[in-house]
Design an enzyme around this catalytic site. Structure first.
Site, PDB file in Angstrom:
ATOM      1  N   PHE A  38       0.801  -1.212   0.000  1.00 39.70           N
ATOM      2  CA  PHE A  38       0.000   0.000   0.000  1.00 39.70           C
ATOM      3  C   PHE A  38       0.839   1.270   0.000  1.00 39.70           C
ATOM      4  O   PHE A  38       0.457   2.275  -0.557  1.00 39.70           O
ATOM      5  CB  PHE A  38      -0.888   0.035   1.267  1.00 39.70           C
ATOM      6  CG  PHE A  38      -2.158  -0.710   1.109  1.00 39.70           C
ATOM      7  CD1 PHE A  38      -3.345  -0.027   0.880  1.00 39.70           C
ATOM      8  CD2 PHE A  38      -2.193  -2.093   1.169  1.00 39.70           C
ATOM      9  CE1 PHE A  38      -4.538  -0.703   0.710  1.00 39.70           C
ATOM     10  CE2 PHE A  38      -3.381  -2.789   1.007  1.00 39.70           C
ATOM     11  CZ  PHE A  38      -4.562  -2.093   0.770  1.00 39.70           C
ATOM     12  N   CYS A  41       7.428   4.975   0.223  1.00 38.25           N
ATOM     13  CA  CYS A  41       8.269   5.507   1.276  1.00 38.25           C
ATOM     14  C   CYS A  41       9.281   6.502   0.700  1.00 38.25           C
ATOM     15  O   CYS A  41       9.953   6.193  -0.283  1.00 38.25           O
ATOM     16  CB  CYS A  41       8.991   4.344   1.928  1.00 38.25           C
ATOM     17  SG  CYS A  41       8.885   4.346   3.681  1.00 38.25           S
ATOM     18  N   ASP A 150       4.495 -11.148  10.780  1.00 39.74           N
ATOM     19  CA  ASP A 150       5.063 -11.123   9.427  1.00 39.74           C
ATOM     20  C   ASP A 150       6.565 -10.877   9.472  1.00 39.74           C
ATOM     21  O   ASP A 150       7.086 -10.060   8.704  1.00 39.74           O
ATOM     22  CB  ASP A 150       4.351 -10.071   8.566  1.00 39.74           C
ATOM     23  CG  ASP A 150       4.612 -10.262   7.072  1.00 39.74           C
ATOM     24  OD1 ASP A 150       5.046 -11.372   6.669  1.00 39.74           O
ATOM     25  OD2 ASP A 150       4.394  -9.307   6.298  1.00 39.74           O
TER      26      ASP A 150
HETATM   27  P1  ADP Z   1       3.863  -1.959   3.135  1.00 41.65           P
HETATM   28  O1  ADP Z   1       3.290  -1.988   4.512  1.00 41.65           O
HETATM   29  O2  ADP Z   1       2.971  -1.256   2.152  1.00 41.65           O
HETATM   30  O3  ADP Z   1       4.357  -3.291   2.646  1.00 41.65           O
HETATM   31  P2  ADP Z   1       6.537  -1.288   3.984  1.00 41.65           P
HETATM   32  O4  ADP Z   1       6.449  -0.942   5.409  1.00 41.65           O
HETATM   33  O5  ADP Z   1       7.046  -2.666   3.648  1.00 41.65           O
HETATM   34  O6  ADP Z   1       5.151  -1.020   3.244  1.00 41.65           O
HETATM   35  O7  ADP Z   1       7.443  -0.209   3.263  1.00 41.65           O
HETATM   36  C1  ADP Z   1       7.642  -0.224   1.853  1.00 41.65           C
HETATM   37  C2  ADP Z   1       9.110  -0.018   1.501  1.00 41.65           C
HETATM   38  O8  ADP Z   1       9.557   1.239   1.994  1.00 41.65           O
HETATM   39  C3  ADP Z   1      10.048  -1.035   2.145  1.00 41.65           C
HETATM   40  O9  ADP Z   1      10.182  -2.189   1.399  1.00 41.65           O
HETATM   41  C4  ADP Z   1      11.347  -0.232   2.186  1.00 41.65           C
HETATM   42  O10 ADP Z   1      11.975  -0.261   0.923  1.00 41.65           O
HETATM   43  C5  ADP Z   1      10.873   1.160   2.487  1.00 41.65           C
HETATM   44  N1  ADP Z   1      10.881   1.450   3.954  1.00 41.65           N
HETATM   45  C6  ADP Z   1       9.902   1.170   4.848  1.00 41.65           C
HETATM   46  N2  ADP Z   1      10.223   1.579   6.080  1.00 41.65           N
HETATM   47  C7  ADP Z   1      11.445   2.142   5.999  1.00 41.65           C
HETATM   48  C8  ADP Z   1      12.339   2.764   6.947  1.00 41.65           C
HETATM   49  N3  ADP Z   1      12.011   2.881   8.242  1.00 41.65           N
HETATM   50  N4  ADP Z   1      13.529   3.224   6.494  1.00 41.65           N
HETATM   51  C9  ADP Z   1      13.868   3.103   5.180  1.00 41.65           C
HETATM   52  N5  ADP Z   1      13.077   2.534   4.246  1.00 41.65           N
HETATM   53  C10 ADP Z   1      11.877   2.066   4.627  1.00 41.65           C
END
Ligand code: ADP
Length: 301
Positions: A38, A41, A150
């Site tokens: 969704f 970042c 997860d």
């Molecule tokens: P979703 O919940 O939609 O799967 P994520 O939390 O996995 O989203 O975040 C999507 C992408 O953003 C991650 O795969 C990573 O590449 C980047 N990302 C997420 N959180 C961080 C963070 N704290 N620092 C750097 N990159 C991040």
């Protein structure tokens, strides 16, 4: 490093300067960091303090159904209340007309997924170093009645000091009474436990299972139940069918993997017990790791 392509299909554009309508605080949008199911970042810099965050941005057009909004609120509500050295820090959230914004601790060294893709099997001292930090964070979560649900390489982020930060609380849940078994889950975990597939009711033990898959993958270079199709993978998980070669893993690592990947949830060690396992207490534990580990095996001498 591979380049990350931005995907804006069907989503609202994100302004170069994001304003929190309630506080009027301004954030400058910087580098694109990645996207998930969704979220997109980006680096977001607080224009007053120059503090840089990872801004997880979710378009409201993807949150039209009540259950999608509930999931997002649940993720925020769980993540905002936890604080641990090895969990991605939560620094606030707000929304404007188009998007919801979550400000997170920035993890500049991506995740164990990218490290795994580049290195495949890593050394036991490295694995011990990473896994210990994951278990410390999970022990904290479980003691606070939260199941992550997860745990996977892509949710184990790394900061500039090569410290693990567990992130993505999108499937996390709170256990509200002793012995509660969760019946449902909105989404599919990567390292799904057999009791979840069997819809038998599940609890904290699913995180021990995922951790078993993580240790296996880090040490052997590929996941334990991998096949070319998901249906076959699920069959292998249900049959507890995986191969653990004795030549490439030490006896203590083998022992930990076997215990974690037990079909019966109650037989798996909990996080406190894992911290006491031989694999984590004996053998070389590096005090830190150099960032060169992201691309090549370190020499411990
Ligand atoms: P979703 O919940 O939609 O799967 P994520 O939390 O996995 O989203 O975040 C999507 C992408 O953003 C991650 O795969 C990573 O590449 C980047 N990302 C997420 N959180 C961080 C963070 N704290 N620092 C750097 N990159 C991040």
């Amino acid at each position: 490093m591979t380049s990350r392509k931005e995907d804006t299909r069907g989503k609202e554009p994100i302004p170069d300067i994001v304003v929190d309508p309630s506080t009027k605080k301004k954030y400058r949008k910087g580098k694109f960091l990645g996207k998930g199911g969704f979220a997109r970042c980006y680096e977001l810099t607080d224009m007053e303090t120059n503090e840089i965050f990872a801004g997880k941005i979710v378009s409201k057009s993807l949150l039209t159904k009540p259950h999608q909004r509930d999931k997002m609120s649940q993720e925020i509500d769980i993540h905002r209340k936890v604080s641990h050295r090895h969990i991605v820090g939560f620094h606030g959230f707000f929304e404007d007309n188009d998007n919801v914004y979550i400000l997170l601790e920035l993890c500049r060294r991506r995740s164990l997924m990218e490290l795994h893709k580049r290195r495949r099997a890593i050394t036991e001292p490295e694995c011990r170093y990473f896994v210990r930090q994951v278990v410390l964070a999970c022990d904290y979560l479980h003691k606070n009645n939260i199941i992550h649900r997860d745990l996977k390489l892509g949710n184990l982020f790394l900061n500039d000091d090569m410290e693990i930060k567990i992130g993505d609380f999108g499937l996390a849940t709170r256990v509200s009474f002793n012995g509660e078994r969760k019946r449902t889950m909105c989404g599919t975990p990567n390292y799904i436990a057999p009791e979840v597939l069997a819809k038998k009711g599940h609890s904290f033990e699913v995180d021990s299972w995922s951790l078993g898959c993580i240790v296996y993958t880090l040490l052997l270079g590929k996941p334990p139940f991998e096949t070319s199709c998901l249906k076959d993978t699920y069959t292998r998980i249900k049959m507890n069918e995986y191969h653990l070669p004795s030549t490439r893993v030490s006896p203590s690592a083998r022992c930990l993997i076997k215990r974690l990947l037990q079909a019966t949830p109650a037989s798996r060690p909990n996080m406190t017990q894992i911290l006491e396992h031989d694999f984590l207490t004996s053998g070389f534990l590096p005090a830190g790791l150099p960032t060169s580990c992201l691309t090549m095996a370190p020499r411990f001498d």
